[in-house]
Motif scaffolding. Structure first.
Motif, mmCIF file in Angstrom:
data_model
loop_
_atom_site.group_PDB
_atom_site.id
_atom_site.type_symbol
_atom_site.label_atom_id
_atom_site.label_comp_id
_atom_site.label_asym_id
_atom_site.label_seq_id
_atom_site.Cartn_x
_atom_site.Cartn_y
_atom_site.Cartn_z
ATOM 1 N N ARG A 1 36.942 38.374 35.031
ATOM 2 C CA ARG A 1 35.976 38.667 33.862
ATOM 3 C C ARG A 1 35.569 37.239 33.110
ATOM 4 N N ALA A 2 36.646 36.394 33.375
ATOM 5 C CA ALA A 2 36.596 34.946 32.753
ATOM 6 C C ALA A 2 35.908 33.964 33.612
ATOM 7 N N GLY A 3 35.200 34.498 34.794
ATOM 8 C CA GLY A 3 34.581 33.851 35.928
ATOM 9 C C GLY A 3 35.308 33.218 37.058
ATOM 10 N N LEU A 4 36.562 33.582 36.902
ATOM 11 C CA LEU A 4 37.420 33.206 38.277
ATOM 12 C C LEU A 4 37.049 33.988 39.278
ATOM 13 N N THR A 5 37.021 33.397 40.679
ATOM 14 C CA THR A 5 36.911 34.277 41.878
ATOM 15 C C THR A 5 38.234 34.881 42.549
ATOM 16 N N PRO A 6 38.447 36.042 42.841
ATOM 17 C CA PRO A 6 39.500 36.444 43.583
ATOM 18 C C PRO A 6 39.740 35.979 44.930
ATOM 19 N N GLY A 7 40.492 35.649 45.473
ATOM 20 C CA GLY A 7 40.901 34.964 46.579
ATOM 21 C C GLY A 7 40.633 33.648 46.610
ATOM 22 N N GLN A 8 39.932 32.899 45.763
ATOM 23 C CA GLN A 8 39.784 31.526 45.569
ATOM 24 C C GLN A 8 40.278 30.843 44.282
ATOM 25 N N ASP A 9 39.884 31.277 43.453
ATOM 26 C CA ASP A 9 40.694 30.697 42.059
ATOM 27 C C ASP A 9 41.772 31.271 41.686
ATOM 28 N N PHE A 10 42.134 32.730 42.205
ATOM 29 C CA PHE A 10 43.352 32.992 42.113
ATOM 30 C C PHE A 10 43.639 34.074 43.072
ATOM 31 N N VAL A 11 45.041 34.411 43.592
ATOM 32 C CA VAL A 11 45.494 35.065 44.801
ATOM 33 C C VAL A 11 46.407 36.140 44.101
ATOM 34 N N ILE A 12 46.553 37.279 44.517
ATOM 35 C CA ILE A 12 47.273 38.543 44.021
ATOM 36 C C ILE A 12 48.507 38.707 45.578
ATOM 37 N N LEU A 13 49.607 38.374 45.129
ATOM 38 C CA LEU A 13 50.629 38.814 46.358
ATOM 39 C C LEU A 13 51.274 39.685 46.051
ATOM 40 N N ASP A 14 51.398 40.729 46.935
ATOM 41 C CA ASP A 14 51.863 42.025 46.783
ATOM 42 C C ASP A 14 53.044 42.214 48.017
ATOM 43 N N ALA A 15 54.361 42.608 47.537
ATOM 44 C CA ALA A 15 55.377 42.761 48.370
ATOM 45 C C ALA A 15 55.093 44.155 49.160
ATOM 46 N N SER A 16 54.380 44.916 48.497
ATOM 47 C CA SER A 16 54.417 46.406 49.216
ATOM 48 C C SER A 16 53.192 46.595 50.172
ATOM 49 N N ASP A 17 53.242 47.410 51.085
ATOM 50 C CA ASP A 17 52.441 47.584 52.057
ATOM 51 C C ASP A 17 51.261 48.400 51.710
ATOM 52 N N ARG A 18 51.127 48.871 50.390
ATOM 53 C CA ARG A 18 50.018 49.759 50.112
ATOM 54 C C ARG A 18 49.944 49.613 48.653
ATOM 55 N N PRO A 19 48.622 50.000 48.093
ATOM 56 C CA PRO A 19 48.321 50.033 46.801
ATOM 57 C C PRO A 19 49.049 50.813 45.930
#
Length: 371
Positions: free
Chosen positions: A45-63
């Protein structure tokens, strides 16, 4: 000779891959549960792009974060209208007074992740966060490394179940809340539930229908009034935090009100007259336990509902821990390392920040500190 050359070539390629330069990004979010998703929402919402400006790294194999690993009959402490992340209300749950099951929360978190196109990378396990080159933080994972201007740790507590030590040894089965799945696994057994919180009360309510149960707690259990749910607890916790920040007298927060939310299953257990603690546990014996009142209980199984500890092992190289193993924070920022934020670990990182309703309030000012 040809085989030797082929092996050597494979080894060179392997070394080259391992030596690849770290990928660079503005912010790495460690974790993929409710705290990480809410963080992603605010950064987007602040204007950052997921996957480019920030990444989310999850150890689990599912949401779904920890909710995907909890026992299926676990219920939230608030109805759906008060159990939502920022931006999108949780779809209604019309049964059981509106207190949804864990699967409903998992479905909501999965849809939330897709709705805001947060591009979570999984399974990616972060092994360490260190001081990197050019004033950045180096994030090592089992799928390559990153260099980030900021790191947001949102790993929660579920991966670090806590079992206190007692004298003696019990030869029967022992498990923690994190391993509990269904009451039918204990049919006909003699089961002791240890702990005085919500998980203990909900598991006791279920297991007592099929087994002979003993409930032990370090102090008498305190039940909230039937009309008090997670929303009220959040409001009380927030008011306490504001008072403390303003230098006013500590009200005690929710601790002065009670510990256990009376969801439907717990109310029914009360009606069956099973919500009675035998007091503190004194020691274990080969075939059971001895209580502080001197009585002895024969057991087949002990279920430890004794809580969790923050999963902070990946931050150890930064050497930021203070008293009690926690990292001192100012809001969500680590005091000694402002490029590190800790999100969703409980009141020490924001009032009720480990809850669905509380995490959004904690994160409202986060984008202003992320470049």
């Amino acid at each position: 000779m040809a085989l030797h050359l082929a092996v050597s070539a494979c080894r060179r390629r392997s070394r080259q891959l391992n030596a690849q330069a770290p990928r660079e990004v503005g912010t790495v979010i460690v974790g993929g549960g409710q705290a990480a998703l809410a963080t992603g929402f605010y950064l987007r919402r602040a204007g950052l792009t997921p996957g480019q400006d920030f990444v989310i790294l999850d150890a689990s194999d599912r949401p779904g974060g920890a909710w995907a690993k909890m026992w299926p009959t676990l219920r939230t402490f608030s109805p759906t209208q008060h159990s939502s992340l920022p931006g999108w209300m949780m779809p209604p749950w019309t049964a059981d007074d509106g207190y949804p099951l864990a699967a409903h929360v998992v479905d909501y978190l999965t849809q939330y992740e897709n709705r805001y196109e947060l591009a979570v990378r999984r399974p990616v396990r972060v092994t360490s966060v260190r001081y990197g080159d050019r004033g950045r933080l180096a994030v090592s994972t089992d799928h390559g490394d990153w260099l980030a201007d900021n790191v947001i740790s949102a790993t929660g507590t579920w991966s670090r179940p806590f079992i206190p030590k007692y004298p003696g040894h019990f030869a029967g089965r022992q498990l923690h809340t994190a391993q509990y799945r269904r009451a039918s696994d204990f049919a006909g057994q003699r089961v002791m539930i240890v702990g005085g919180g919500n998980s203990a009360a909900q598991i006791l309510a279920e297991v007592s229908e099929v087994a002979e149960t003993t409930w032990v707690t370090p102090r008498p259990p305190r039940f909230l009034p039937d009309e008090v749910d997670g929303r009220a607890l959040f409001e009380i916790a927030t008011a306490r935090r504001r008072a403390r920040d303003a230098g006013q007298t500590d009200t005690g927060g929710v601790g002065g009100l009670g510990d256990i939310v009376m969801v439907d299953t717990v109310r029914k257990a009360r009606d069956r007259n099973v919500l009675h603690s035998r007091g503190p546990l004194h020691q274990l014996t080969k075939h059971g336990a001895r209580l502080y009142d001197g009585s002895q209980v024969d057991l087949d199984t002990i279920i430890w509902c004794t809580g969790f500890r923050p999963a902070l092992q990946h931050l150890a190289p930064l050497d930021l821990r203070g008293p009690h193993g926690l990292i001192p924070t100012e809001g969500t920022q680590a005091r000694k390392e402002p490029r590190l934020h800790l999100i969703g670990y409980g009141d020490w990182t924001g009032p009720a920040s480990a809850t669905l309703i509380g995490i959004g309030q904690t994160l409202r000012t986060l984008p202003t500190t992320i470049k």
